[in-house]
Design an enzyme around this catalytic site. Structure first.
Site, PDB file in Angstrom:
ATOM      1  N   ASP A   1       4.529   9.843  -3.335  1.00 17.02           N
ATOM      2  CA  ASP A   1       4.288   8.424  -3.063  1.00 17.02           C
ATOM      3  C   ASP A   1       3.660   8.352  -1.677  1.00 17.02           C
ATOM      4  O   ASP A   1       3.697   9.321  -0.910  1.00 17.02           O
ATOM      5  CB  ASP A   1       5.615   7.644  -3.093  1.00 17.02           C
ATOM      6  CG  ASP A   1       5.428   6.159  -2.779  1.00 17.02           C
ATOM      7  OD1 ASP A   1       4.422   5.580  -3.231  1.00 17.02           O
ATOM      8  OD2 ASP A   1       6.276   5.571  -2.083  1.00 17.02           O
ATOM      9  N   SER A   2       3.112   7.166  -1.358  1.00 21.95           N
ATOM     10  CA  SER A   2       2.564   6.959  -0.023  1.00 21.95           C
ATOM     11  C   SER A   2       3.665   6.992   1.028  1.00 21.95           C
ATOM     12  O   SER A   2       3.373   6.938   2.213  1.00 21.95           O
ATOM     13  CB  SER A   2       1.892   5.591   0.037  1.00 21.95           C
ATOM     14  OG  SER A   2       2.865   4.588  -0.202  1.00 21.95           O
TER      15      SER A   2
ATOM     16  N   HIS B   1       8.203   0.857  -3.464  1.00 27.69           N
ATOM     17  CA  HIS B   1       8.981   0.501  -2.265  1.00 27.69           C
ATOM     18  C   HIS B   1       9.836  -0.754  -2.509  1.00 27.69           C
ATOM     19  O   HIS B   1      10.898  -0.905  -1.910  1.00 27.69           O
ATOM     20  CB  HIS B   1       8.046   0.201  -1.093  1.00 27.69           C
ATOM     21  CG  HIS B   1       7.480   1.405  -0.404  1.00 27.69           C
ATOM     22  ND1 HIS B   1       6.462   2.151  -0.929  1.00 27.69           N
ATOM     23  CD2 HIS B   1       7.780   1.968   0.796  1.00 27.69           C
ATOM     24  CE1 HIS B   1       6.155   3.129  -0.081  1.00 27.69           C
ATOM     25  NE2 HIS B   1       6.938   3.041   0.968  1.00 27.69           N
TER      26      HIS B   1
ATOM     27  N   CYS C   1       5.514  -2.282  -6.991  1.00 25.10           N
ATOM     28  CA  CYS C   1       5.343  -1.253  -5.955  1.00 25.10           C
ATOM     29  C   CYS C   1       6.702  -0.580  -5.817  1.00 25.10           C
ATOM     30  O   CYS C   1       7.735  -1.277  -5.768  1.00 25.10           O
ATOM     31  CB  CYS C   1       4.944  -1.921  -4.636  1.00 25.10           C
ATOM     32  SG  CYS C   1       5.055  -0.839  -3.186  1.00 25.10           S
TER      33      CYS C   1
ATOM     34  N   GLU D   1       8.842   1.380   5.885  1.00 21.20           N
ATOM     35  CA  GLU D   1       8.517   2.701   6.461  1.00 21.20           C
ATOM     36  C   GLU D   1       8.961   2.821   7.924  1.00 21.20           C
ATOM     37  O   GLU D   1       9.026   3.912   8.461  1.00 21.20           O
ATOM     38  CB  GLU D   1       7.008   2.961   6.356  1.00 21.20           C
ATOM     39  CG  GLU D   1       6.519   3.252   4.940  1.00 21.20           C
ATOM     40  CD  GLU D   1       7.006   4.593   4.379  1.00 21.20           C
ATOM     41  OE1 GLU D   1       7.205   5.534   5.155  1.00 21.20           O
ATOM     42  OE2 GLU D   1       7.193   4.662   3.140  1.00 21.20           O
TER      43      GLU D   1
ATOM     44  N   CYS E   1       3.953   5.910  -7.453  1.00 22.27           N
ATOM     45  CA  CYS E   1       3.275   4.907  -6.632  1.00 22.27           C
ATOM     46  C   CYS E   1       2.339   4.121  -7.550  1.00 22.27           C
ATOM     47  O   CYS E   1       1.454   4.715  -8.183  1.00 22.27           O
ATOM     48  CB  CYS E   1       2.482   5.637  -5.553  1.00 22.27           C
ATOM     49  SG  CYS E   1       1.471   4.579  -4.519  1.00 22.27           S
TER      50      CYS E   1
END
Ligand code: DGL
Length: 260
Positions: free
Chosen positions: A10-11, A185, A183, A151, A73
């Site tokens: 994932d990012s 996240h 998403c 993040e 992601c």
């Protein structure tokens, strides 16, 4: 081959929500999770940049001997999964906003989609969304800033609360009864969203479905690990280790930083 790890990327830390579902369903599997936090967020980057980062992540996981890759992601899946499937021989599992389950469950015939700019502007998302737009109102909202707050360890912050309130407002005005988390996240926002949304609004994400699909593809390719000992789980991050460990809580995975 079957005892090799499943690769997940994932990012950043969002895909850990998918890792948890996979680990719960397939505890005997070993996993390598790659958190490309240094390059987060992917959402505002253009398609070409998202494809290039997805290739880099894939090649690293393949170099570590992974037998299958989960693109945990939505932004990377909707922009890059076709390229990945065309270029590498191993199986890929992707994740996309769960519009269909929301459309099937909605009684008010209005649903909200919270996702990144990269996902909402992708062709793959447009194609799916168009399938349902004649029968219901799809309120799309870019979740700008959410990934950055997560993040940097500000999941539970006043800034997050204010952002979410502003993003939910047009959806509530449109009388949505399903909110799709587009998403990975955003899964971690669920307790906060429950406080902000009326109780009849269902929160829908795709984590469990991705885990089930991972199992099905491993089975179909005879790649399921048939060992009876619990797998080894490793998380690699090129960002802050503490952000990963805060989200893992009591889960069993070792966390390492990586120059990447
Ligand atoms: N977890 C990613 C997703 O599912 C976040 C994208 C980003 O980095 O902007 O879309």
């Amino acid at each position: 081959m079957s005892s090799k790890p499943i690769g997940i990327f994932d990012s950043g830390v969002g895909g850990l929500s998918i890792w948890k579902e996979i680990h719960q369903l397939l505890p005997m599997e070993s996993t390598h999770y790659l958190s490309d936090s240094k390059n987060a967020p992917y959402g505002p980057k253009g398609r070409e940049a998202i494809i290039a980062l997805s290739i880099k992540n894939t090649e690293w996981l393949i170099s570590q001997g992974c037998k299958l890759i989960v693109v945990a992601c939505n932004t990377a899946t909707t922009n890059a999964i076709d390229t990945l499937r065309n270029n590498y021989a191993i199986p890929f599992i992707g994740i996309e906003p769960a519009i269909k389950p929301a459309a099937l469950q909605s009684k008010s015939k209005a649903i909200g989609i919270l996702a990144t700019k990269g996902t909402l502007s992708s062709q793959l998302f447009h194609k799916t969304s168009q399938l349902y737009s004649s029968e219901l109102l799809v309120v799309e909202q870019e979740g700008n800033g959410i990934v950055e707050l997560i993040e940097t360890g500000r999941l539970h912050s006043t800034e997050m609360l204010q952002l979410l309130q502003s993003y939910l407002k047009p959806m509530l005005e449109a009388n949505i009864d399903c909110l799709v988390l587009g998403c990975t996240h955003y899964h971690f926002l669920t307790p906060i969203l429950k406080q902000l949304l009326p109780s009849h609004v269902k929160i829908i994400d795709s984590g469990e479905a991705v885990a089930r699909q991972t199992k099905a593809v491993l089975e179909a390719n005879q790649l399921l690990n048939n060992k009876t000992i619990v797998g080894a789980n490793k998380v690699y991050t090129n960002g802050e280790k503490s952000v990963v460990t805060a989200l893992l809580s009591s889960e069993t995975a070792s966390v390492q930083t990586l120059e990447f």
